[in-house]
Structures are given as C-alpha cells and as structure tokens.
Design a protein around this motif. Structure first.
Motif, PDB file in Angstrom:
ATOM      1  N   HIS A   1      -9.025  34.210 -16.371  1.00 40.56           N
ATOM      2  CA  HIS A   1      -9.008  33.320 -17.530  1.00 40.56           C
ATOM      3  C   HIS A   1      -7.628  33.228 -18.171  1.00 40.56           C
ATOM      4  O   HIS A   1      -7.251  32.176 -18.680  1.00 40.56           O
ATOM      5  CB  HIS A   1     -10.018  33.796 -18.581  1.00 40.56           C
ATOM      6  N   PHE A   2      -6.888  34.333 -18.178  1.00 39.23           N
ATOM      7  CA  PHE A   2      -5.615  34.381 -18.893  1.00 39.23           C
ATOM      8  C   PHE A   2      -4.444  34.810 -18.021  1.00 39.23           C
ATOM      9  O   PHE A   2      -3.315  34.407 -18.257  1.00 39.23           O
ATOM     10  CB  PHE A   2      -5.702  35.359 -20.071  1.00 39.23           C
ATOM     11  N   LEU A   3      -4.713  35.647 -17.032  1.00 37.25           N
ATOM     12  CA  LEU A   3      -3.648  36.277 -16.266  1.00 37.25           C
ATOM     13  C   LEU A   3      -3.210  35.420 -15.086  1.00 37.25           C
ATOM     14  O   LEU A   3      -3.976  34.604 -14.574  1.00 37.25           O
ATOM     15  CB  LEU A   3      -4.107  37.647 -15.764  1.00 37.25           C
ATOM     16  N   VAL A   4      -1.973  35.638 -14.666  1.00 41.65           N
ATOM     17  CA  VAL A   4      -1.434  34.937 -13.498  1.00 41.65           C
ATOM     18  C   VAL A   4      -2.307  35.259 -12.288  1.00 41.65           C
ATOM     19  O   VAL A   4      -2.667  36.412 -12.047  1.00 41.65           O
ATOM     20  CB  VAL A   4       0.023  35.377 -13.217  1.00 41.65           C
ATOM     21  N   SER A   5      -2.663  34.233 -11.552  1.00 38.87           N
ATOM     22  CA  SER A   5      -3.397  34.398 -10.292  1.00 38.87           C
ATOM     23  C   SER A   5      -3.063  33.201  -9.412  1.00 38.87           C
ATOM     24  O   SER A   5      -2.372  32.271  -9.843  1.00 38.87           O
ATOM     25  CB  SER A   5      -4.905  34.469 -10.553  1.00 38.87           C
ATOM     26  N   GLU A   6      -3.568  33.226  -8.187  1.00 37.19           N
ATOM     27  CA  GLU A   6      -3.322  32.103  -7.282  1.00 37.19           C
ATOM     28  C   GLU A   6      -3.878  30.810  -7.867  1.00 37.19           C
ATOM     29  O   GLU A   6      -3.266  29.755  -7.751  1.00 37.19           O
ATOM     30  CB  GLU A   6      -3.969  32.372  -5.928  1.00 37.19           C
ATOM     31  N   GLU A   7      -5.057  30.923  -8.491  1.00 33.15           N
ATOM     32  CA  GLU A   7      -5.691  29.740  -9.071  1.00 33.15           C
ATOM     33  C   GLU A   7      -5.094  29.370 -10.422  1.00 33.15           C
ATOM     34  O   GLU A   7      -5.291  28.276 -10.923  1.00 33.15           O
ATOM     35  CB  GLU A   7      -7.200  29.967  -9.254  1.00 33.15           C
TER      36      GLU A   7
END
Length: 91
Positions: free
Chosen positions: A4-10
C-alpha cells in the motif's frame, strides 16, 4: 501481492519504510502536543503511551535506515522506481 505504501514492483513510486515511519511519528507527535495540557488521568495515560510509541518509532526508523545502508552498500541504489528488480528476495 501489492504493497500500500512501500516501494514494490507494482508500486515503484512507493516510499521507503523509514519515510512512512517518519510520517507516522510526526502525526503522533502532533497528537501529543494537543493533549499535553489535559491533566485528566486518561489523557496523561494516552500521552505516556504515545511518548513510548515515539521512542519505538524512532528505533524502527533507525533500523529501516540501517537496512537501506546495507542494501545500498551491497547492491547499489534501488532501481525499483525505474522498474528495476528487487535487490533482495523474489520478484
């Protein structure tokens, strides 16, 4: 699974963990200033809890910053914002 908040691929435009924790810490601090002068026992109890929470958030921020330093040193800056793969873990 999408964060929801953190850097990720999506979510390449997400935040570092320590950035989110700083925002939460700031909000808790603002709440503290609004109840500081309330002398009722309940308000003082909540204030004391919030002060402890602030300390724990500060510790968590330091741990997040430490993890970022470790990853930066080992693998270079994150490329997630540019669509790059995660530095550790699975894609």
């Amino acid at each position: 699974m999408m964060t929801h908040f953190l850097v990720s691929e999506e979510r390449p435009d997400g935040h570092k963990l320590e950035e989110v924790l700083r925002i939460v810490r700031k909000d808790v601090l603002i709440r503290c200033t609004k109840i500081t002068d309330d002398t009722r026992p309940e308000a003082q109890h909540v204030l004391a809890n919030n002060v402890k929470i602030l300390g724990l958030l500060s510790e968590a921020i330091a741990l997040g910053e430490d993890s970022t330093r470790v990853l930066d040193k080992a693998f270079g800056p994150s490329q997630a914002a540019k669509g790059g793969p995660p530095r550790i873990g699975t894609e």
